[in-house]
Design a protein around this motif. Sequence first.
Motif, PDB file in Angstrom:
ATOM      1  N   GLY A 247       0.836  -1.196   0.000  1.00 16.65           N
ATOM      2  CA  GLY A 247       0.000   0.000   0.000  1.00 16.65           C
ATOM      3  C   GLY A 247       0.864   1.236   0.000  1.00 16.65           C
ATOM      4  N   PRO A 248       0.243   2.410  -0.009  1.00 18.27           N
ATOM      5  CA  PRO A 248       1.016   3.653  -0.081  1.00 18.27           C
ATOM      6  C   PRO A 248       1.897   3.838   1.151  1.00 18.27           C
ATOM      7  CG  PRO A 248      -1.287   4.084   0.438  1.00 18.27           C
ATOM      8  CD  PRO A 248      -1.206   2.648   0.050  1.00 18.27           C
ATOM      9  N   ALA A 249       3.122   4.291   0.924  1.00 19.79           N
ATOM     10  CA  ALA A 249       4.046   4.534   2.036  1.00 19.79           C
ATOM     11  C   ALA A 249       3.545   5.709   2.864  1.00 19.79           C
ATOM     12  CB  ALA A 249       5.441   4.822   1.508  1.00 19.79           C
ATOM     13  N   LEU A 250       3.527   5.540   4.168  1.00 21.74           N
ATOM     14  CA  LEU A 250       3.042   6.567   5.085  1.00 21.74           C
ATOM     15  C   LEU A 250       4.155   7.182   5.927  1.00 21.74           C
ATOM     16  CD1 LEU A 250      -0.215   4.743   6.248  1.00 21.74           C
ATOM     17  CD2 LEU A 250      -0.014   6.569   4.535  1.00 21.74           C
ATOM     18  N   GLN A 251       5.410   6.857   5.560  1.00 21.04           N
ATOM     19  CA  GLN A 251       6.556   7.456   6.230  1.00 21.04           C
ATOM     20  C   GLN A 251       7.508   7.996   5.169  1.00 21.04           C
ATOM     21  OE1 GLN A 251       7.861   5.061   9.949  1.00 21.04           O
ATOM     22  NE2 GLN A 251       6.948   3.526   8.598  1.00 21.04           N
ATOM     23  N   PRO A 252       7.989   9.223   5.358  1.00 18.64           N
ATOM     24  CA  PRO A 252       8.895   9.804   4.354  1.00 18.64           C
ATOM     25  C   PRO A 252      10.227   9.064   4.308  1.00 18.64           C
ATOM     26  CG  PRO A 252       8.025  11.478   5.856  1.00 18.64           C
ATOM     27  CD  PRO A 252       7.707  10.150   6.453  1.00 18.64           C
ATOM     28  N   GLU A 253      10.842   9.086   3.142  1.00 24.05           N
ATOM     29  CA  GLU A 253      12.152   8.458   2.994  1.00 24.05           C
ATOM     30  C   GLU A 253      13.279   9.376   3.443  1.00 24.05           C
ATOM     31  OE1 GLU A 253      12.750   6.986  -0.912  1.00 24.05           O
ATOM     32  OE2 GLU A 253      11.116   5.522  -0.810  1.00 24.05           O
ATOM     33  N   LYS A 254      13.139  10.672   3.220  1.00 35.19           N
ATOM     34  CA  LYS A 254      14.212  11.601   3.572  1.00 35.19           C
ATOM     35  C   LYS A 254      14.311  11.749   5.085  1.00 35.19           C
ATOM     36  CE  LYS A 254      14.014  14.314  -0.691  1.00 35.19           C
ATOM     37  NZ  LYS A 254      13.789  15.662  -1.275  1.00 35.19           N
ATOM     38  N   ALA A 255      15.539  11.777   5.583  1.00 40.86           N
ATOM     39  CA  ALA A 255      15.758  11.787   7.028  1.00 40.86           C
ATOM     40  C   ALA A 255      15.114  12.992   7.708  1.00 40.86           C
ATOM     41  CB  ALA A 255      17.255  11.757   7.326  1.00 40.86           C
ATOM     42  N   ALA A 256      15.249  14.167   7.100  1.00 37.89           N
ATOM     43  CA  ALA A 256      14.705  15.370   7.725  1.00 37.89           C
ATOM     44  C   ALA A 256      13.186  15.306   7.821  1.00 37.89           C
ATOM     45  CB  ALA A 256      15.141  16.610   6.949  1.00 37.89           C
ATOM     46  N   GLU A 257      12.547  14.836   6.746  1.00 38.49           N
ATOM     47  CA  GLU A 257      11.092  14.736   6.763  1.00 38.49           C
ATOM     48  C   GLU A 257      10.615  13.646   7.715  1.00 38.49           C
ATOM     49  OE1 GLU A 257      10.028  14.180   2.695  1.00 38.49           O
ATOM     50  OE2 GLU A 257      10.460  16.257   2.140  1.00 38.49           O
ATOM     51  N   HIS A 258      11.361  12.558   7.788  1.00 38.80           N
ATOM     52  CA  HIS A 258      11.029  11.491   8.723  1.00 38.80           C
ATOM     53  C   HIS A 258      11.120  12.001  10.159  1.00 38.80           C
ATOM     54  CE1 HIS A 258      10.998   7.471  10.568  1.00 38.80           C
ATOM     55  NE2 HIS A 258      10.492   7.052   9.421  1.00 38.80           N
ATOM     56  N   ALA A 259      12.154  12.775  10.428  1.00 41.04           N
ATOM     57  CA  ALA A 259      12.305  13.354  11.764  1.00 41.04           C
ATOM     58  C   ALA A 259      11.163  14.315  12.072  1.00 41.04           C
ATOM     59  CB  ALA A 259      13.646  14.075  11.874  1.00 41.04           C
ATOM     60  N   ARG A 260      10.740  15.097  11.096  1.00 38.00           N
ATOM     61  CA  ARG A 260       9.631  16.023  11.305  1.00 38.00           C
ATOM     62  C   ARG A 260       8.340  15.265  11.589  1.00 38.00           C
ATOM     63  NH1 ARG A 260      10.632  20.567  12.665  1.00 38.00           N
ATOM     64  NH2 ARG A 260      11.345  21.557  10.738  1.00 38.00           N
ATOM     65  N   MET A 261       8.116  14.178  10.888  1.00 35.54           N
ATOM     66  CA  MET A 261       6.942  13.353  11.163  1.00 35.54           C
ATOM     67  C   MET A 261       6.959  12.860  12.604  1.00 35.54           C
ATOM     68  SD  MET A 261       5.886   9.625   9.612  1.00 35.54           S
ATOM     69  CE  MET A 261       7.036   8.819  10.772  1.00 35.54           C
ATOM     70  N   ASN A 262       8.091  12.328  13.025  1.00 37.06           N
ATOM     71  CA  ASN A 262       8.206  11.827  14.399  1.00 37.06           C
ATOM     72  C   ASN A 262       8.023  12.959  15.408  1.00 37.06           C
ATOM     73  OD1 ASN A 262       8.672   9.210  13.523  1.00 37.06           O
ATOM     74  ND2 ASN A 262      10.905   9.411  13.590  1.00 37.06           N
TER      75      ASN A 262
ATOM     76  N   LEU B  21       0.849  12.233   2.355  1.00 41.05           N
ATOM     77  CA  LEU B  21       0.098  11.868   3.557  1.00 41.05           C
ATOM     78  C   LEU B  21       0.968  10.936   4.387  1.00 41.05           C
ATOM     79  CD1 LEU B  21      -2.895  11.875   4.876  1.00 41.05           C
ATOM     80  CD2 LEU B  21      -2.993   9.558   3.912  1.00 41.05           C
ATOM     81  N   THR B  22       1.124  11.234   5.674  1.00 43.80           N
ATOM     82  CA  THR B  22       1.994  10.415   6.522  1.00 43.80           C
ATOM     83  C   THR B  22       1.289  10.044   7.820  1.00 43.80           C
ATOM     84  OG1 THR B  22       3.010  12.205   7.804  1.00 43.80           O
ATOM     85  CG2 THR B  22       3.983  11.709   5.631  1.00 43.80           C
ATOM     86  N   LEU B  23       2.011   9.279   8.619  1.00 49.08           N
ATOM     87  CA  LEU B  23       1.501   8.895   9.936  1.00 49.08           C
ATOM     88  C   LEU B  23       1.215  10.106  10.813  1.00 49.08           C
ATOM     89  CD1 LEU B  23       3.824   5.835  10.725  1.00 49.08           C
ATOM     90  CD2 LEU B  23       1.508   5.816   9.759  1.00 49.08           C
ATOM     91  N   ALA B  24       1.880  11.226  10.545  1.00 48.42           N
ATOM     92  CA  ALA B  24       1.615  12.432  11.337  1.00 48.42           C
ATOM     93  C   ALA B  24       0.182  12.910  11.122  1.00 48.42           C
ATOM     94  CB  ALA B  24       2.598  13.536  10.954  1.00 48.42           C
ATOM     95  N   ASP B  25      -0.287  12.928   9.888  1.00 49.31           N
ATOM     96  CA  ASP B  25      -1.664  13.331   9.599  1.00 49.31           C
ATOM     97  C   ASP B  25      -2.666  12.405  10.273  1.00 49.31           C
ATOM     98  OD1 ASP B  25      -1.165  15.449   7.400  1.00 49.31           O
ATOM     99  OD2 ASP B  25      -0.072  13.708   6.644  1.00 49.31           O
ATOM    100  N   LEU B  26      -2.397  11.101  10.179  1.00 43.29           N
ATOM    101  CA  LEU B  26      -3.339  10.122  10.710  1.00 43.29           C
ATOM    102  C   LEU B  26      -3.319  10.095  12.228  1.00 43.29           C
ATOM    103  CD1 LEU B  26      -2.629   7.324   8.085  1.00 43.29           C
ATOM    104  CD2 LEU B  26      -4.377   9.113   8.027  1.00 43.29           C
TER     105      LEU B  26
END
Length: 214
Positions: free
Chosen positions: A84-99, A165-170
């Motif tokens: 299914g669609p990836a809900l976590q960014p691949e780039k480190a900075a964006e992944h950190a922002r999501m977390n 759309l990422t886990l942060a939105d959900l």
Amino acid sequence: MNGHARPHLYGAAYSVYVRIVRLVLAEKGVDHDLTEVDVFADSGPPDWYLRLYPFGRIPAFVHADLTLYETAAITRYIDDAFAGPALQPEKAAEHARMNQIVAVLDAYAYRPMVWDVYVEAVEKPGRGEHTDEAVVAGGLAASATVLAALDGLKSPGPWLLGAQLTLADLHAAPMFDYFVRSTDGARLLAQKPRLAAWWANLAKRPSALAALGQ
């Protein structure tokens, strides 16, 4: 990991954190079973549930031979384990922002937006119970700080991290869903047009209509 095993979720359908997991499952297109657990029962959570989640909170999640608790661990596993669609960014900075956003929501948004505003101003009056206006006022003040912080962290684009759309939105969605049921909560959100547009967009998604429409 058995990709064909049907995941099983334990908790209450009204729970913010159960709804977060159900949103992620819906976005990934994963069918699941839900067993209702009342952790607020006078007798406390049942013994069998404490074997899944020793701290007696919700949700717990079982997939094949894996048992998980803590929502952020569950949702990241679902994104990693299922197609299914990836809900976590691949780039480190964006992944950190999501977390970071998920951590902000847990630490600073959940209590004031849900318990201090929604429960006090909406749910209690609906049950014929007294609203503690001081609690609501404090919750609104804290929520205003949260909204300002999230507005500052939001990237340009439809979602909190921009185009994806990422886990942060959900993670945010069930908290906002309850918060805006309060007139004052909706008023505060309207003062942040970017966040208000984000929420209007997210609230229309099929996953949100399914998981939050109870």
